[in-house]
Design an enzyme around this catalytic site. Structure first.
Site, short mmCIF file in Angstrom:
data_model
loop_
_atom_site.label_atom_id
_atom_site.label_comp_id
_atom_site.label_asym_id
_atom_site.label_seq_id
_atom_site.Cartn_x
_atom_site.Cartn_y
_atom_site.Cartn_z
N PRO A 89 0.82 -1.22 0.00
CA PRO A 89 0.00 0.00 0.00
C PRO A 89 0.85 1.27 0.00
O PRO A 89 0.34 2.37 -0.22
CB PRO A 89 -0.83 -0.11 1.29
CG PRO A 89 -0.23 -1.21 2.09
CD PRO A 89 0.60 -2.05 1.19
N ASP A 169 -12.27 0.65 -23.85
CA ASP A 169 -12.43 0.54 -22.40
C ASP A 169 -12.49 1.91 -21.74
O ASP A 169 -11.92 2.86 -22.24
CB ASP A 169 -11.18 -0.12 -21.78
CG ASP A 169 -11.24 -1.63 -21.85
OD1 ASP A 169 -12.29 -2.15 -22.22
OD2 ASP A 169 -10.22 -2.24 -21.52
N1 ADE Z 1 -0.83 -5.16 0.02
C1 ADE Z 1 -1.68 -4.77 1.00
N2 ADE Z 1 -2.44 -3.75 0.60
C2 ADE Z 1 -2.08 -3.47 -0.70
C3 ADE Z 1 -2.50 -2.52 -1.66
N3 ADE Z 1 -3.44 -1.62 -1.39
N4 ADE Z 1 -1.90 -2.53 -2.85
C4 ADE Z 1 -0.91 -3.41 -3.13
N5 ADE Z 1 -0.47 -4.32 -2.26
C5 ADE Z 1 -1.05 -4.36 -1.04
#
Ligand code: ADE
Length: 235
Positions: A89, A169
């Site tokens: 994240p 798309d």
């Molecule tokens: N691992 C945990 N959360 C994630 C996210 N939002 N994007 C990519 N990998 C992750």
């Protein structure tokens, strides 16, 4: 194109990779997807891949040893070095532009982490690019890796039955997709717009462009601002 995935849960990928467009793309040799279980590189008899964080705190942290060994093994499976991506994240936000960019690579190595986190030396030592699929926290990188693979593979030439499908798309032209209709002509009092029955292809194309623009203005005005910004950047 070859995609390697390093994960503690290879079984999670079976269903998404075994159906529909992804399955067909694999069967037709457009993409070779290879799963490797990080746990196979654990060093002890308990196949341990995580441990308590130094300094205390909740949860477990993925140890660098098994992941590094796994990565080095995987990298040597093919002469192409590949672009290494860590699902997190904390990464750069994934979007359609990134999907196109990654789809042009010959090889990707995706690392799906688990647990509360990864030992920081994994990020530093592997020098991997970090990618996030959105501002929320998943239980692991597996679903994120699947999202990325799906978005990339459907853009590969010949992955979709009809060459034009991906071109129209949402997002490909920086706009949301125009509304689509199929039979019946009237459903629960809702009629297919007359223009789509007119047979006038130029008018239909113009109507679709207008609709795409209006929907984007109404539902995702941020996309239009993004396009304006890109135009300005180009000078
Ligand atoms: N691992 C945990 N959360 C994630 C996210 N939002 N994007 C990519 N990998 C992750």
């Amino acid at each position: 194109m070859r995609v390697d995935i390093l994960t503690l849960f290879p079984e999670m990928f079976e269903s998404p990779l075994g159906h529909s467009i992804l399955k067909r793309a694999r069967d037709n040799g457009l993409v070779d997807i290879v799963l490797t279980n990080i746990r196979d590189f654990a060093k002890d008899t308990f196949r341990k891949v995580d441990d308590k964080p130094y300094g205390g705190g909740p949860g477990m942290v993925m140890m660098p040893g098994p992941l590094f060994d796994c990565f080095e093994h995987v990298q040597n499976l093919s002469p192409e070095k590949g672009r290494t991506i860590l699902m997190t994240p904390q990464g750069q936000k994934f979007d359609q532009k990134k999907a196109l960019e990654l789809g042009a690579e010959k090889r990707l190595i995706l690392i799906a982490g688990r647990y509360e986190g990864l030992d920081e030396r994994i990020r530093i030592g592997l020098g991997a690019e970090q990618i996030s699929i959105g501002d929320y926290v998943l239980s692991g990188g597996e679903l994120a890796a699947m999202v990325i693979i799906d978005a990339i593979v459907r853009l590969l030439p010949d992955a979709l039955g009809d060459e034009d499908s991906a071109k129209d798309d949402s997002f490909s032209a920086g706009l949301l997709e125009y509304p689509q209709y199929t039979r019946p002509e009237v459903f629960r009092n809702m009629k297919v717009p007359d223009i789509l029955l007119s047979g006038d292809h130029a008018k239909i194309a113009e109507w679709r462009r207008q609709q795409a623009l209006e929907r984007t203005k109404k539902w995702r005005p941020d996309l239009l601002n993004e396009n304006d910004k890109n135009e300005k950047d180009k000078g």
